[in-house]
Design an enzyme around this catalytic site. Structure first.
Site, PDB file in Angstrom:
ATOM      1  N   ILE A   1      46.989  37.531  37.668  1.00 48.13           N
ATOM      2  CA  ILE A   1      46.439  37.343  36.344  1.00 48.13           C
ATOM      3  C   ILE A   1      47.416  37.896  35.314  1.00 48.13           C
ATOM      4  CG2 ILE A   1      45.239  39.565  36.191  1.00 48.13           C
ATOM      5  CD1 ILE A   1      42.852  38.029  34.988  1.00 48.13           C
TER       6      ILE A   1
ATOM      7  N   GLU B   1      45.851  36.077  46.974  1.00 47.20           N
ATOM      8  CA  GLU B   1      44.967  37.242  47.106  1.00 47.20           C
ATOM      9  C   GLU B   1      44.021  37.340  45.920  1.00 47.20           C
ATOM     10  OE1 GLU B   1      48.007  40.224  47.344  1.00 47.20           O
ATOM     11  OE2 GLU B   1      47.713  40.853  45.274  1.00 47.20           O
TER      12      GLU B   1
END
Length: 429
Positions: free
Chosen positions: A210, A232
């Site tokens: 992110i 992940e």
């Protein structure tokens, strides 16, 4: 259906005893009501060890005045506990993929696990929602589980489903999940996004986190075809590409046509997209981050960040000098897994300098800095000034390639350091 073992949060946390080791579900799933109830019991508790990945929101348990009651050993350091590292917080260096084995193989016994889950379906199964990662292994091996039953948690699939009979205490609560707002990329980050997108191939399977750079990369992938996701962490920048058909997973060899992830962080839009969505499989992080799994997808492309890189390719991503900042996490899992993939590309993407104008490409890492990705594992490094390809290059060639994508303000200094180290002049572009 009826909720068994239903009680208040204050009653639920009485399962925690002095000397216990307690794992807290992290990320956007951090169970805030249970944490607050546990902290309220501080006068009754001594030497409770808390373990977790990074958590979000309030973390009163790290307060120095509660040091006799609680101490934290984090697998990854989040911003909410960072200032307390070396005081009430310590760090356990470990690959993200290895954490479940701590529990399953008996290296770390757990007394209590606190989770935030969806309400049960008609068969009694709750979902761990946005955070399966290390939690599913912890639930398997712990002595007791305390659960927030929360209708704001999306129902996800894969390894996320846990039967309510596994919970020793249930607290019904409506609690909004922590939201990570989308960050607007800077001009430099937009250019990095363009540079990275330029080396991503059609049919690639993506891993990215992110932040502004991943968002920028995703914005330049709208004309790509048949991309997949095995990551992940799942962020909402992917949603637009799914809706446009760019991400469809059709070329994946493992979990084809599925978005595979261990945990997710974003806004309510992401959580609503995930809810009851069979295209998304939230999996045990021992599976998601297993290099043997990652490598099976062709053109696996891992995009990770760093704090600084020396000009031989050593990547520091967890500390600023001796000060721990984050953690090893899954960077090496995906850097190596993507390198082993047919046509795979492990990429480190960073701005060329800090906000204070300090170069992130340096002759030597800071004293005490940790090497997360070794020089032998580093292949692609991208800044706003281009992409350096390091695989198969000598130390001197690497230094030159990284110097060429450094900020122009620092290139003369790097030239001098290269000459001093290697004793010969280099062709300056």
């Amino acid at each position: 259906m009826n909720i068994p073992n239903k009680m208040s949060a204050a009653e639920a946390v009485k399962h925690i005893k002095s000397g216990d080791r307690v794992l807290i579900q992290g990320g956007s799933a951090t169970p805030q009501e249970l944490i607050k109830a546990m902290v309220a019991r501080a006068p009754e508790l001594k030497n409770v060890e808390l373990v977790h990945l990074h958590t979000e929101g309030e973390c009163g348990y790290v307060a120095p005045e509660l040091s006799e009651s609680f101490h934290t050993n984090a697998f990854f350091i989040g911003g909410n506990v960072r200032k307390m590292v070396g005081k009430t917080v310590d760090y356990i260096p470990i690959f993200l993929s290895d954490i479940p084995s701590l529990f399953r193989e008996g290296y770390m016994d757990l007394d209590v696990v606190m989770v935030n889950v969806s309400p049960p379906d008609k068969h009694g199964f709750c979902s761990l929602g946005v955070s399966v990662d290390i939690v599913i292994a912890a639930i398997e091996k712990t002595k007791k589980v305390i659960a927030q039953i929360n209708p704001r948690m999306p129902r996800t699939f894969g390894d996320a489903l846990v039967h309510i009979k596994n919970f020793d205490a249930c607290v019904e609560i409506v609690e909004e999940l922590h939201e990570m707002k989308l960050v607007t990329p800077s001009e430099a980050e937009i250019q990095i996004g363009k540079n990275v997108a330029g080396i991503i191939e059609d049919g690639a399977t993506l891993q990215m986190g992110i932040g502004a750079i991943p968002n920028a990369v995703l914005s330049f992938l709208t004309n790509h075809k048949n991309l997949g996701v095995h990551t992940e962490m799942f962020a909402e920048g992917i949603i637009d590409l799914v809706e446009k058909g760019v991400v469809n997973g059709s070329q994946k060899k493992v979990n084809p046509f599925k978005i595979v992830s261990g945990f997710a962080m974003g806004t309510r839009r992401l959580y609503d997209f995930m809810d009851d969505n069979p295209e998304i499989e939230m999996k045990d992080i021992a599976y998601v981050n297993d290099t043997a799994i990652i490598r099976q997808n062709p053109r696996a492309t891992a995009i990770n960040s760093a704090i600084e890189i020396d000009f031989t390719g050593q990547v520091c991503a967890d500390s600023i000098g001796t000060r721990m900042f984050s953690g090893v996490g899954g960077q090496m899992d995906f850097m190596r897994g993507s390198a082993l993939s047919e046509g795979g590309k492990p990429i480190i993407a960073i701005t060329s300098e800090t906000l204070k104008g300090v170069s992130k490409i340096v002759p030597m890492l800071k004293y005490g800095a940790g090497v997360v990705t070794t020089r032998a594992h580093a292949r692609y490094v991208a800044t706003e000034y281009g992409v350096a390809f390091l695989f198969g290059k000598t130390l001197k060639q690497r230094a030159q390639a990284l110097r060429d994508i450094a900020h122009p303000n620092h290139r003369e200094e790097l030239d001098k350091a290269i000459f001093e180290r290697f004793g010969s002049s280099l062709m300056i572009k």
